[in-house]
Design a protein around this motif. Structure first.
Motif, mmCIF file in Angstrom:
data_model
loop_
_atom_site.group_PDB
_atom_site.id
_atom_site.type_symbol
_atom_site.label_atom_id
_atom_site.label_comp_id
_atom_site.label_asym_id
_atom_site.label_seq_id
_atom_site.Cartn_x
_atom_site.Cartn_y
_atom_site.Cartn_z
ATOM 1 N N HIS A 184 -9.165 -8.662 12.259
ATOM 2 C CA HIS A 184 -10.243 -9.510 11.758
ATOM 3 C C HIS A 184 -9.752 -10.867 11.256
ATOM 4 N N GLY A 227 -24.799 0.681 2.235
ATOM 5 C CA GLY A 227 -24.898 -0.478 3.123
ATOM 6 C C GLY A 227 -24.956 -0.044 4.572
ATOM 7 N N LYS A 228 -25.944 -0.532 5.272
ATOM 8 C CA LYS A 228 -26.106 -0.138 6.671
ATOM 9 C C LYS A 228 -25.328 -1.080 7.586
ATOM 10 N N THR A 258 -6.588 -1.611 17.350
ATOM 11 C CA THR A 258 -7.370 -1.909 16.156
ATOM 12 C C THR A 258 -7.928 -3.304 16.312
ATOM 13 N N TYR A 266 -21.397 0.601 5.420
ATOM 14 C CA TYR A 266 -21.413 -0.456 6.447
ATOM 15 C C TYR A 266 -20.939 0.033 7.816
ATOM 16 N N ARG A 323 -12.440 1.024 8.145
ATOM 17 C CA ARG A 323 -12.193 -0.157 7.329
ATOM 18 C C ARG A 323 -12.799 -1.407 7.984
ATOM 19 N N ASN A 324 -13.524 -2.185 7.203
ATOM 20 C CA ASN A 324 -14.072 -3.421 7.759
ATOM 21 C C ASN A 324 -13.758 -4.628 6.877
ATOM 22 N N ASP A 325 -12.900 -4.412 5.894
ATOM 23 C CA ASP A 325 -12.457 -5.481 5.004
ATOM 24 C C ASP A 325 -13.583 -6.050 4.141
ATOM 25 N N GLN A 326 -14.683 -5.360 4.065
ATOM 26 C CA GLN A 326 -15.757 -5.788 3.169
ATOM 27 C C GLN A 326 -15.460 -5.250 1.766
ATOM 28 N N PRO A 327 -15.846 -6.003 0.729
ATOM 29 C CA PRO A 327 -15.614 -5.500 -0.619
ATOM 30 C C PRO A 327 -16.479 -4.267 -0.884
ATOM 31 N N ARG A 385 0.839 -1.198 0.000
ATOM 32 C CA ARG A 385 0.000 0.000 0.000
ATOM 33 C C ARG A 385 0.870 1.242 0.000
ATOM 34 N N ARG A 407 -2.840 7.302 6.854
ATOM 35 C CA ARG A 407 -2.956 6.124 5.988
ATOM 36 C C ARG A 407 -2.425 4.805 6.570
ATOM 37 N N PRO A 408 -1.324 4.797 7.316
ATOM 38 C CA PRO A 408 -0.820 3.481 7.777
ATOM 39 C C PRO A 408 -1.700 2.815 8.831
ATOM 40 N N HIS A 409 -2.633 3.548 9.407
ATOM 41 C CA HIS A 409 -3.452 2.913 10.444
ATOM 42 C C HIS A 409 -4.248 1.752 9.830
ATOM 43 N N PRO A 410 -4.234 0.612 10.492
ATOM 44 C CA PRO A 410 -4.920 -0.564 9.916
ATOM 45 C C PRO A 410 -6.404 -0.335 9.657
ATOM 46 N N SER A 411 -7.018 0.594 10.365
ATOM 47 C CA SER A 411 -8.456 0.831 10.175
ATOM 48 C C SER A 411 -8.739 1.884 9.107
ATOM 49 N N TYR A 412 -7.675 2.424 8.508
ATOM 50 C CA TYR A 412 -7.878 3.464 7.488
ATOM 51 C C TYR A 412 -8.257 2.838 6.150
ATOM 52 N N LEU A 438 -29.741 -6.087 2.814
ATOM 53 C CA LEU A 438 -28.909 -5.443 1.781
ATOM 54 C C LEU A 438 -29.352 -5.801 0.364
ATOM 55 N N GLY A 451 -18.691 -10.669 0.743
ATOM 56 C CA GLY A 451 -18.054 -10.163 1.954
ATOM 57 C C GLY A 451 -18.289 -11.000 3.191
ATOM 58 N N GLU A 483 5.589 3.404 4.968
ATOM 59 C CA GLU A 483 4.781 3.911 6.073
ATOM 60 C C GLU A 483 4.507 2.830 7.100
ATOM 61 N N SER A 484 4.403 3.236 8.342
ATOM 62 C CA SER A 484 4.104 2.272 9.405
ATOM 63 C C SER A 484 3.496 3.017 10.584
ATOM 64 N N ILE A 485 2.957 2.245 11.491
ATOM 65 C CA ILE A 485 2.425 2.818 12.733
ATOM 66 C C ILE A 485 2.792 1.879 13.866
#
Lengths: 290, 524
Positions: A35, B385-386, A32, B310, B314-318, A17, B89-94, A160, A260, A25-27
């Motif tokens: 998943h 998407g809700k 978090t 949703y 970030r939730n890793d959903q397509p 990425r 950007r590097p945050h995993p939830s971004y 959905l 998903g 880049e890193s953090i």
């Protein structure tokens, strides 16, 4: 895939990425939610071992060959061990199911009743769930039973996808948590086909799954003396790993991925307990395959 | 009073009611808007010039009551522009769509610099990453092995096409173009109000003009100096779906104004402590409104170019990132958020914090009382998407009695503060009158602890019992409302503990949104 490989891959993904934006880049440690599903694999001969991060784990107290006839206690020990391995970073089944939940266990026609009994025993022993309901074709002690073919049904739009609607057993929508317990032949998501009144194609199976995505999945081969149990919080990932082990992947996985519902790349799943290679060995003999 | 003073006062008195009666305006401009010099498709990645023109037109369409944004911002004012940069950007939830598009932020800042006489324009945000002067090592972002923060994090040229570099570079570039204006960035995470001894100081939510005070579980908050002291505050959020509130936009953007230095816990540089201290029934809505009360937005510009469906991160959903290529702008934050909710496919009635903000007279959540200028919302609204556990606002206006057979005229009127009605007693009944604009089909969602029998217009539609976890929307049944008034009566029986009840009538999609065209009536 081992945890180390997974972590390396995650780092590589982040680097990719970053490379895309021409930056490295890193953090540092940040809160978090990881998943990545952890799928537990337990053969009936699981010995003491060590996780990839060096954490030792205990094998089964009473180890038996993978083709041996097992007692209910031996099956229960396998199931409980697999549940112990299969979870998320923040915990397993005991963090997914709350003490005051209504838990429905969805079973197929060919689910090993000893596995179902072991799941019920696990929930009761750990005081998970205030009401346990078995939704399937045969009852078991310790849980109320609702027959899948004759369950009260309700017609609801597919979440959905509101242009489609299906009749589903009411309790699938009413319950707080749903555990699917399946054989290697049916698989965890495949169990949902039993909710329909006629055979379903993959897309409709996805619809049925959407009404109440499984909160936990268990797939076992113990009923036919292929003594192995897969368990995890994501039914799609559990089916993926089981399919990778047996060499027979479910056709619906592509649909599940697109919608998903979970990971369908066995390399992106963290396998714990027995390795995937050890799981595959159970099915080296063609006759053992589902 | 001299003659001039008298005339000015008279003129002011004459104008005030007219302004008060005027509908709030919201400018809504999509990239395909016909009056843009270069209309572009909803899928176009856009460049800075395109975004700038969309923003400019949206602000002009969404003129405040003062006539224009430039008329509202007084000469010499300190203007704060508050985007959402919760993660780098590097945050995993971004994920793209998580934060305000840098081009929108830049266009707003440029607009203020170009068209107003503001003396200082500050971009202010407090995200979940440590500042460079922070000595702690967790939650620290590195870029090319160098520690970085929101000021100097380089977004590159791909994330926001046409915008290159960092927020700090943006401010420096604008300073070169507008030398009479001061530009800076304030990290709100480190901007807590302190007392004379230097300790963080809590501030009680100010009471609104109508006497409404704090909604949160505790009324005093750690707040930031910049937000409380600036002259003019522009909320510039990205509109997206939120896992709990439904949508996040202008008002939810205030969560980033709470200083993380005061609310952090070991290893966690976020506002979870604030959530724990101020949430009500586990919900954010109350403290969102409280935080906004310290300095309600003077103006809002909403980035609707890309957002997340949703949930808010970030939730890793397509296909979680949704591109809409639109911007909305307006003075009324409640109305602007209501329109954002509509565009995301939600029923604005269901957004709880909009009701709370309206109670504090921050604006109106009734879009029929709002003038929308520019594109037509119905053409741009989509069904995002809700969240999987989403449900709208349950009925709050109850008639209750111990005896369900008693004459309805004798029942007691109750307004429940939340979604759930809870009463002591072995047996009781609750009724709600539902006005439907026409014959309509939907689903009745019942949450119950105990046993309930539900009758709609005299016909039994549901009997259920629940002794496990209480959950809104646990039991669902299709229903049909007839035109006019419908009476829903729930006969309750307590089982293991006091009975609880929630009632929600959702639309034909059964997606948790309140059925369009119905209204829960208050009283008999």
């Amino acid at each position: 895939m081992t945890r180390r490989e997974l972590l390396a891959m995650s780092a590589a993904a982040l680097s990719a990425r970053a490379a895309n934006s021409k930056f490295k880049e890193s953090i540092t440690a940040a809160p978090t939610y990881d998943h990545t599903p952890q799928i537990g694999i337990v053969r009936s001969d699981l010995a003491n071992g060590m996780e990839e991060d060096g954490t030792p784990f205990q094998g089964l107290r009473e180890r038996r060959p993978v083709t041996a006839r097992l007692t209910a206690e031996q099956v229960a020990a396998m199931v409980h061990k697999a549940i112990g391995f299969g979870g998320l970073r923040n915990g397993g089944l005991h963090t997914i199911v709350r003490a005051d939940d209504w838990v429905v266990i969805l079973t197929g026609r060919d689910t090993d009743p000893r596995v179902t009994g072991a799941v019920i025993a696990y929930l009761k022993r750990n005081r998970l769930g205030a009401r346990l309901t078995l939704l399937g074709h045969a009852g078991a002690s310790g849980a109320e039973f609702v027959s899948l073919p004759s369950a009260d049904r309700v017609e609801l739009p597919v979440p959905l996808h509101s242009t489609r609607s299906h009749g589903i057993p009411k309790i699938v929508q009413n319950c707080d948590r749903l555990i699917t317990s399946a054989s290697l032949e049916t698989l965890a998501v495949g169990n949902y086909a039993g909710m329909a009144e006629k055979p379903v194609e993959d897309e409709r199976l996805g619809d049925l799954f959407e009404y109440h995505r499984a909160d936990y999945a268990i797939v076992s081969g113990t009923g036919l003396r292929r003594n192995i149990v897969f368990a995890g919080p994501n039914a799609t990932a559990t089916d993926t790993v089981a399919g990778a082990a047996t060499g027979r992947s479910a056709t619906y996985l592509k649909t599940m991925k697109r919608r998903g519902f979970g990971e369908t790349d066995p390399d992106a799943v963290w396998v714990r307990g027995n390795t995937l290679g050890e799981a595959k060995a159970v099915f080296a003999n063609r006759e053992a395959r589902p | 009073m001299n003659r001039r003073g008298f005339l000015l006062a008279s003129a002011g008195a004459a104008v005030r009611p007219a302004l008060a009666l005027a509908k709030p305006r919201i400018g809504l401009v999509s990239s395909g808007h016909a009056r843009l010099a270069r209309p572009l498709s909803p899928e176009h990645p856009l460049d800075y010039e395109a975004v700038r023109e969309i923003v400019r037109l949206a602000i002009q369409y969404g003129a405040p009551r003062a006539g224009s944004l430039d008329a509202k911002i007084k000469p010499g004012a300190w203007v704060v522009v508050k985007p959402n940069i919760v993660f780098l950007r590097p945050h995993p939830s971004y994920r793209i769509g998580d934060i305000t598009d840098m081009r929108v932020t830049m266009a707003v800042v440029e607009y203020v610099a170009r068209y107003t006489k503001a003396a200082r324009i500050t971009i202010a945000e407090g995200g979940s990453y440590r500042g460079l002067r922070d000595k702690l090592e967790d939650n620290r972002v590195f870029q090319n092995d160098q520690p970085t923060d929101a000021t100097n994090f380089d977004w590159g040229t791909e994330e926001f096409p046409g915008f290159g570099g960092s927020v700090g570079a943006m401010a420096a570039g604008l300073a070169a173009h507008f030398p009479d204006t001061k530009f800076d960035y304030v990290d709100l995470a480190y901007d807590a109000v302190r007392d004379a001894s230097g300790r963080f100081r809590r501030v009680v939510v100010p009471t609104a003009g109508n006497g409404v005070g704090a909604f949160g579980a505790r009324p005093d908050y750690f707040v930031s100096n910049t937000i409380t002291r600036c002259d003019f505050l522009i909320s510039v959020p990205v509109m997206k779906v939120h896992n709990q509130c439904g949508v996040t936009s202008c008002l939810k953007n205030y969560v980033g104004t709470a200083p993380r230095e005061a609310y952090q816990s070991p290893g966690n540089f976020n506002n979870m402590t604030m959530h724990n201290q101020h949430s009500v029934d586990g919900r954010l809505d109350h403290f969102i409104t409280d935080l906004a009360s310290f300095h309600p937005p003077d103006y809002c510009v909403v980035d609707g170019i890309r957002g997340l469906q949703y949930q808010e991160h970030r939730n890793d959903q397509p296909e979680q990132t949704v591109r809409s290529n639109l911007v909305l702008a307006g003075e009324d934050p409640v109305a602007t958020d209501a329109l954002a909710a509509r565009l995301l496919g939600f029923n604005p009635w269901d957004i709880e914090y909009l009701h709370l903000a309206a109670k504090r007279e921050m604006g109106t959540n009734d879009l029929s009382r709002v003038e929308i200028v520019g594109d037509e919302p119905d053409k741009l609204a989509r069904r995002w998407g809700k969240p999987s556990n989403w449900h709208g606002r349950c009925n709050r206006e109850w008639l209750v009695a111990d005896d369900p057979a008693a004459d309805l005229r004798t029942w007691t009127r109750i307004t429940s503060p939340g979604d759930t009605l809870e009463r002591a007693g072995k047996r009781w009944a609750a009724a709600v009158r539902i006005m439907a604009g026409g014959r309509c089909k939907g689903f009745l969602w019942i949450g119950v602890s105990g046993r309930v029998t539900v009758r709609l217009n005299g016909e039994a539609v549901m009997t259920e019992a629940n002794t496990t976890r209480y959950r809104t929307g646990q039991f669902r049944v299709p229903v049909e409302m007839h035109s006019g008034e419908n009476l829903l009566v729930c006969s309750m029986e307590a089982l293991a503990r006091p009975a609880k009840l929630s009632v929600l009538v959702t639309n034909h999609r059964d997606d948790g949104d309140t059925l369009e065209g119905i209204r829960y009536l208050f009283g008999r």
